[in-house]
Design an enzyme around this catalytic site. Structure first.
Site, PDB file in Angstrom:
ATOM      1  N   THR A  91       0.872  -1.171   0.000  1.00  0.00           N
ATOM      2  CA  THR A  91       0.000   0.000   0.000  1.00  0.00           C
ATOM      3  C   THR A  91       0.903   1.212   0.000  1.00  0.00           C
ATOM      4  O   THR A  91       2.095   1.101   0.280  1.00  0.00           O
ATOM      5  CB  THR A  91      -0.926  -0.032   1.239  1.00  0.00           C
ATOM      6  N   GLU A 105      -2.569  -3.733   6.188  1.00  0.00           N
ATOM      7  CA  GLU A 105      -1.797  -4.339   7.281  1.00  0.00           C
ATOM      8  C   GLU A 105      -2.596  -5.403   8.028  1.00  0.00           C
ATOM      9  O   GLU A 105      -2.037  -6.125   8.851  1.00  0.00           O
ATOM     10  CB  GLU A 105      -1.371  -3.241   8.279  1.00  0.00           C
ATOM     11  N   LYS A 144      -7.176   9.761   0.042  1.00  0.00           N
ATOM     12  CA  LYS A 144      -7.699   8.554  -0.594  1.00  0.00           C
ATOM     13  C   LYS A 144      -8.681   8.944  -1.691  1.00  0.00           C
ATOM     14  O   LYS A 144      -9.756   9.481  -1.430  1.00  0.00           O
ATOM     15  CB  LYS A 144      -8.358   7.623   0.412  1.00  0.00           C
ATOM     16  N   TRP A 169      -4.519   5.480  -2.683  1.00  0.00           N
ATOM     17  CA  TRP A 169      -3.840   6.495  -1.875  1.00  0.00           C
ATOM     18  C   TRP A 169      -3.001   7.435  -2.726  1.00  0.00           C
ATOM     19  O   TRP A 169      -2.365   7.017  -3.691  1.00  0.00           O
ATOM     20  CB  TRP A 169      -2.899   5.836  -0.883  1.00  0.00           C
TER      21      TRP A 169
HETATM   22  P1  AMP Z   1      -5.423   0.516   2.636  1.00  0.00           P
HETATM   23  O1  AMP Z   1      -4.351  -0.072   3.456  1.00  0.00           O
HETATM   24  O2  AMP Z   1      -4.917   1.103   1.381  1.00  0.00           O
HETATM   25  O3  AMP Z   1      -6.521  -0.464   2.441  1.00  0.00           O
HETATM   26  O4  AMP Z   1      -6.059   1.730   3.445  1.00  0.00           O
HETATM   27  C1  AMP Z   1      -6.556   1.558   4.753  1.00  0.00           C
HETATM   28  C2  AMP Z   1      -7.128   2.856   5.246  1.00  0.00           C
HETATM   29  O5  AMP Z   1      -8.243   3.241   4.429  1.00  0.00           O
HETATM   30  C3  AMP Z   1      -7.652   2.857   6.651  1.00  0.00           C
HETATM   31  O6  AMP Z   1      -6.636   2.949   7.619  1.00  0.00           O
HETATM   32  C4  AMP Z   1      -8.562   4.086   6.611  1.00  0.00           C
HETATM   33  O7  AMP Z   1      -7.817   5.291   6.704  1.00  0.00           O
HETATM   34  C5  AMP Z   1      -9.151   3.994   5.217  1.00  0.00           C
HETATM   35  N1  AMP Z   1     -10.436   3.256   5.295  1.00  0.00           N
HETATM   36  C6  AMP Z   1     -10.654   1.952   5.039  1.00  0.00           C
HETATM   37  N2  AMP Z   1     -11.953   1.640   5.231  1.00  0.00           N
HETATM   38  C7  AMP Z   1     -12.569   2.773   5.633  1.00  0.00           C
HETATM   39  C8  AMP Z   1     -13.917   3.108   6.018  1.00  0.00           C
HETATM   40  N3  AMP Z   1     -14.891   2.204   5.985  1.00  0.00           N
HETATM   41  N4  AMP Z   1     -14.164   4.378   6.396  1.00  0.00           N
HETATM   42  C9  AMP Z   1     -13.196   5.315   6.401  1.00  0.00           C
HETATM   43  N5  AMP Z   1     -11.908   5.071   6.060  1.00  0.00           N
HETATM   44  C10 AMP Z   1     -11.593   3.810   5.684  1.00  0.00           C
END
Ligand code: AMP
Length: 541
Positions: free
Chosen positions: A185, A332, A444, A449
């Site tokens: 990520t 993670e 995001k 990202w």
């Molecule tokens: P990733 O590792 O790229 O999947 O990103 C994870 C991050 O996405 C989380 O730590 C949050 O900051 C954001 N995220 C994931 N799901 C949600 C959700 N349902 N609502 C708000 N933010 C989210």
């Protein structure tokens, strides 16, 4: 421990071939839609394993994919880990720099490539001298000429590879802590962070996501997997379908809302998974053409990776009879952390629909095996009263303990296996977690990202720029989009077109700011850091 008792993917992912041999995948790559039964998936995986062994793939080796969701990607998804090697899906939306920086560590010798991405793969092979084999996952598309790779790289056709390789007799017995996949990520610095998943974490996670109080996945379901398989193992849904025998619909690369709706209707899909950007676009297409699509078969959709709006959840429910299951997770943690169906407890089942809707808006309860807490900046545990907000910390069965190759963001992994998620949340006295803000300096956009730091560094290098901050601006379509807030050096000028032109070499277009705002000075916090909170408040939309 007897190998049959170990948590190994081979014991789980091929169950569908035994229990539901007539069902399988509907895959629609560029060379045409087809149905592949679960026994055929098992056979193809075993053939691919033979081919990979013949190329000298050893336990622990990484095998990359640069591909969309289709049946050939499934071959790699099942064969590579069950052979004892590490599946390494690469995010196709990244720029070459980001891809190469991950491969610098993973050193994949073999890359499975969608035909439309062959140019990209060959540029990657030029950058990464250890790449030996590119497997083209299907014929070249019409109008695309044959391509030649640099010396030392073979290009092999995926289907021919399977045809010329007999199935291996048996999958090897592995250890359950062996790494089965690596996913990356984006980090705050722009350098990708890579996380290793073991057979054990993936098996436990896969068992959990389908549970009745999570997604209620069953062998009777037809699941349209929109979430890309190059994101956090496609949230493990390919494995969940292989475990339960659910029919799996794989849309490949065309994710226009009209296409998604056509697939939902044509295959009588009952469940689906995607980020909110996709679901909002689907709702917009539905309201633009009333009556064109009948979603009568669709029962529930998972919306995860970013926050869904209340109106999205309500419109799906009221106008289309579809339950939105809100999910929170991160790479993670393999990656699903919570799922929030309309009602999971007796108490919630007794609520009226609007009261239930309030619960669906929050990210919900942790999956079994995970524990969520909130804490203050000094690590003190904060009360679960639904009001107090703090840093969200997660621990449990499938929470990573470190990045696979280290990273400047590594300090999120605390002692006792606790991971500081970088999210700001509250938790109520029924264990329901709500994301309230983001502590990490990232944007995001459409589920992908964008590192504000990487953009700030690049823009800060321009001679016209005295100081620069990149912040997220809420966006109806993409969730968030970056804007650059800039104070100029004396007697300088800068416009958006020039900015974009200069960033073009290092960033993909979707990663670049949508807007440039000139200010006299950038607000700073008391510790001299850019005050992003103040900036976000100044440019709300
Ligand atoms: P990733 O590792 O790229 O999947 O990103 C994870 C991050 O996405 C989380 O730590 C949050 O900051 C954001 N995220 C994931 N799901 C949600 C959700 N349902 N609502 C708000 N933010 C989210």
């Amino acid at each position: 421990m007897n190998p049959s008792r170990r948590l190994l993917l081979k014991h789980l992912a091929f169950r569908a071939a035994e229990i539901s041999p007539l069902d399988g995948l509907i895959s629609s790559p560029a060379d045409g839609e087809r149905f592949v039964t679960w026994p055929e998936v098992a056979d193809r995986s075993k053939r691919l394993a033979t081919a990979l062994s013949a190329w000298g793939v050893q336990p622990g080796d990484r095998v990359a994919t640069l591909a969309f969701n289709d049946h050939r990607h499934i071959d790699a998804y099942f064969a590579v880990p069950c052979l004892g090697a590490t599946l390494h899906p690469i995010n196709v939306r990244w720029n070459l720099e980001e891809m190469a920086s991950v491969l610098e560590h993973t050193r994949d010798r073999i890359v499975f490539v969608d035909p439309s991405l062959m140019d990209r793969a060959m540029a990657l092979a030029d950058r990464c001298p250890w790449i030996e084999h590119l497997v083209r996952m299907g014929p070249l598309e019409t109008g695309v000429g044959p391509t030649a790779a640099r010396a030392g790289v073979t290009i092999t056709d995926h289907d021919e590879l399977l045809q010329s390789s007999p199935p291996i007799a048996d999958w090897p017995d592995l250890e359950e802590h062996d790494v089965m996949a690596m996913c990356s990520t984006s980090g705050t610095t722009g350098i990708p962070k890579t996380v290793a998943y073991s057979h054990r974490t993936t098996c436990l996670h896969t068992m959990a996501i389908g549970l009745t109080d999570c997604m209620r996945l069953s062998g009777r379901d037809t699941l349209l997997a929109i979430v890309p398989m190059f994101h956090a193992l496609g949230w493990c849904f390919p494995y969940a379908c292989g475990m339960l025998g659910s029919r799996l619909v794989l849309p490949h690369r065309d994710l226009r809302p009209e296409r998604i709706l056509d697939l939902l209707v044509a295959h009588e899909v009952t469940a689906s998974v995607a980020v909110p950007t996709v679901w909002n676009a689907v709702l917009a297409a539905l309201s633009a053409s009333p009556g064109r699509w009948d979603l009568g078969h669709l029962e529930r959709i998972v919306s995860g990776g970013a926050a869904p709006t209340a109106s999205m959840i309500k419109t799906f429910r009221d106008e289309h009879g579809v339950e939105v299951i809100h999910s929170w997770g991160m790479t993670e943690i393999n990656p699903v952390g919570t799922m929030s169906p309309a009602a999971t407890t007796r108490e919630e089942a007794a609520l009226n629909p609007d009261q239930r809707l309030r619960h669906q808006q929050v990210a919900g309860r942790p999956l079994p095996g995970l524990k969520l807490e909130i804490q203050d900046e000094d690590g003190r545990r904060l009360p679960h009263d639904g009001e107090t907000t703090g840093r969200l910390v997660v621990s449990g069965w499938w929470v990573a303990e470190s990045y696979a190759f280290g990273h400047p963001d590594e300090e999120c992994f605390g002692p006792d296996g606790r991971l500081d998620t970088g999210d700001i949340a509250s938790i109520d006295d029924h264990g329901r977690m709500a994301i309230r803000d983001r502590g990490k300096d990232m944007i995001k956009s459409g589920g992908e990202w964008i590192s504000s730091l990487a953009l700030e560094r690049a823009i800060g290098d321009f001679s016209e720029v005295a100081a620069c901050a990149v912040v997220a601006r809420p966006d109806d379509r993409w969730g968030e989009r970056p804007i650059a807030v800039i104070s100029l050096a004396p007697a300088s000028s800068l416009d958006l077109a020039t900015l974009l032109e200069r960033l073009a070499g290092d960033f993909e277009r979707w990663q670049c700011p949508d807007d440039l705002v000139l200010v006299d000075s950038i607000p700073l916090t008391s510790t001299g850091k850019i005050d992003k909170k103040a900036l976000r408040a100044r440019f709300p939309s």
